[in-house]
Design an enzyme around this catalytic site. Structure first.
Site, PDB file in Angstrom:
ATOM      1  CB  THR A  46      -2.259   5.660   8.569  1.00 28.72           C
ATOM      2  OG1 THR A  46      -3.116   4.345   7.634  1.00 28.72           O
ATOM      3  CG2 THR A  46      -2.824   4.798   9.888  1.00 28.72           C
ATOM      4  N   GLY A  47      -5.490   5.325   6.619  1.00 28.85           N
ATOM      5  CA  GLY A  47      -6.955   4.745   6.794  1.00 28.85           C
ATOM      6  C   GLY A  47      -7.948   4.943   5.627  1.00 28.85           C
ATOM      7  NE  ARG A  71      -9.439   7.553  -1.754  1.00 29.66           N
ATOM      8  CZ  ARG A  71      -8.866   7.322  -1.495  1.00 29.66           C
ATOM      9  NH1 ARG A  71      -7.729   7.287  -1.294  1.00 29.66           N
ATOM     10  NH2 ARG A  71      -9.066   6.844   0.113  1.00 29.66           N
ATOM     11  CB  THR A 124      -0.587   5.912   0.837  1.00 30.28           C
ATOM     12  OG1 THR A 124      -1.186   5.202   0.623  1.00 30.28           O
ATOM     13  CG2 THR A 124      -1.085   7.151  -0.031  1.00 30.28           C
ATOM     14  CB  THR A 137      -1.070   5.584   4.462  1.00 29.03           C
ATOM     15  OG1 THR A 137      -1.751   5.298   3.180  1.00 29.03           O
ATOM     16  CG2 THR A 137       0.157   6.434   4.201  1.00 29.03           C
ATOM     17  CB  SER A 163      -1.109   0.044   1.373  1.00 30.74           C
ATOM     18  OG  SER A 163      -0.240  -0.412   2.352  1.00 30.74           O
TER      19      SER A 163
HETATM   20  C1  SD4 Z   1      -6.066   7.175   1.020  1.00 32.01           C
HETATM   21  N1  SD4 Z   1      -5.050   7.178   3.623  1.00 32.01           N
HETATM   22  O1  SD4 Z   1      -5.662   6.789   0.546  1.00 32.01           O
HETATM   23  C2  SD4 Z   1      -5.082   6.545   2.909  1.00 32.01           C
HETATM   24  C3  SD4 Z   1      -4.474   5.035   2.867  1.00 32.01           C
HETATM   25  C4  SD4 Z   1      -4.145   4.924   4.000  1.00 32.01           C
HETATM   26  O2  SD4 Z   1      -3.019   3.395   5.840  1.00 32.01           O
HETATM   27  O3  SD4 Z   1      -3.630   5.469   4.810  1.00 32.01           O
HETATM   28  N2  SD4 Z   1      -3.671   3.738   3.824  1.00 32.01           N
HETATM   29  O4  SD4 Z   1      -6.704   6.832   1.700  1.00 32.01           O
END
Ligand code: SD4
Length: 329
Positions: free
Chosen positions: A240-241, A217, A207, A189, A86
């Site tokens: 993150t998330g 996106r 990321t 990320t 990722s």
């Molecule tokens: C996203 N926040 O592109 C990032 C993905 C991510 O841990 O954090 N992954 O939405």
């Protein structure tokens, strides 16, 4: 095919096992206390791969003394780690089968740079730093970012999926019928925030974003204030998330501003998660998001929507992987 957790655990532990310092012992973890000690210098990085990123960043900090160099060099380790799916060009692609990357970097004096929706660049964090240092702008995206990279002499990588990404992409096309996956298992990320011995702060975030996202996106990671925010007067936070949920609350800026109003990093992270949850009453079961924060005194905090988020913390005594507290199991 291992599931995501098993895969990440195995790959990260395998890739970091030679460089683990004193405190970290593979599967040994601890939960942070509610009132953590103050450590300066201090580096915090998201997820298991944060251990190796911190290791590099710490050595850069020792050698160059620059917290900005440290957070850039640290996350470059993850960008180049072919096992992290990722982050970086070997990561999972969007639903058209194209890998597009997002990254941001920020210093405590307000300088910042970011790139989004960028292709063929191995180290988007370095490109983000070049945006910060060599242009009058904060953010470049897509083809413009790629052209800027070329003008700066950065090599373009061949546009070819890694073996693992291609395998998973083909599976996904069959299983999911071309719908972007939005769920709690679909992100990892690398983000890092750090404070040096003098109280100077910096942060970085990079990321490949949400796997199998719609083409074009962009998540929170390259958006200053959402995925990352740093202010030498207060502290730094990163996220993150699920980017959509983090952008809605401007999560990292929110945490820094809460710390400015007197919250500890821990309290500020918890309040940001509460805010995020309050905006997602109907779909919170599908959302994971985690925050880490440090203030200029070297106190840290972390909180996640749900179980499973961890982060690496490096201070003088070593590098630890810590399970974050969370709201829901
Ligand atoms: C996203 N926040 O592109 C990032 C993905 C991510 O841990 O954090 N992954 O939405």
């Amino acid at each position: 095919m291992p599931d995501r957790r098993t895969f990440i655990k195995n790959s990260i532990f395998a890739s970091t096992s030679l460089v683990l310092p004193t405190l970290f012992r593979g599967d040994e973890r601890r939960t942070p206390s509610i009132s953590p000690e103050k450590y300066k210098p201090l580096l915090l990085s998201t997820w298991n791969h944060g251990v190796a990123a911190n290791e590099k960043a710490w050595s850069v900090l020792q050698n160059s003394g620059s917290i900005l160099d440290a957070v850039e060099e640290g996350v470059r380790v993850t960008e180049a780690d072919g096992k992290t799916m990722s982050v970086g060009l070997h990561g999972y692609p969007d639903r058209e089968g194209i890998v597009t990357l997002d990254a941001s970097i920020m210093k405590g004096d307000g300088s910042c740079g970011s790139v989004a929706f960028v292709r063929q660049i191995k180290h988007p964090i370095t490109l983000a730093r070049k945006v910060m240092e060599k242009t009058p702008h904060v953010m470049l995206v897509g083809e413009g970012a790629r052209q800027f990279a070329i003008s700066e002499g950065m090599p373009l990588e061949e546009e070819k999926l890694s073996e693992q990404a291609e395998e998973r992409y083909n599976e996904w096309k069959e299983e999911e019928e071309y719908r972007p996956i939005i769920n709690i298992e679909n992100h990892d990320t690398i983000c890092m925030v750090g404070v040096d011995a003098a109280g100077n702060l910096a942060g970085s975030c990079t990321t490949s974003g949400m796997s199998f996202k719609m083409h074009g996106r962009v998540g929170d990671s390259p958006i200053i204030g959402s995925g990352l925010y740093v202010d030498d007067e207060v502290g730094a936070a990163t996220a993150t998330g699920m980017g959509e949920a983090i952008i809605r609350i401007n999560g990292s800026f929110l945490i820094v501003e809460l710390m400015r109003q007197g919250r500890t990093p821990q309290e500020a992270c918890e309040e940001a998660v509460a805010r995020l949850i309050s905006k997602h009453e109907n779909d919170i079961d599908d959302i994971q998001a985690g925050f880490i924060a440090v203030n200029r005194e070297g106190e840290h905090g972390s909180y996640a929507v749900r179980d499973g988020f961890n982060f690496a913390m490096h201070h003088r005594a070593g590098n630890e992987l810590i399970d974050s507290p969370y709201k829901y199991s």
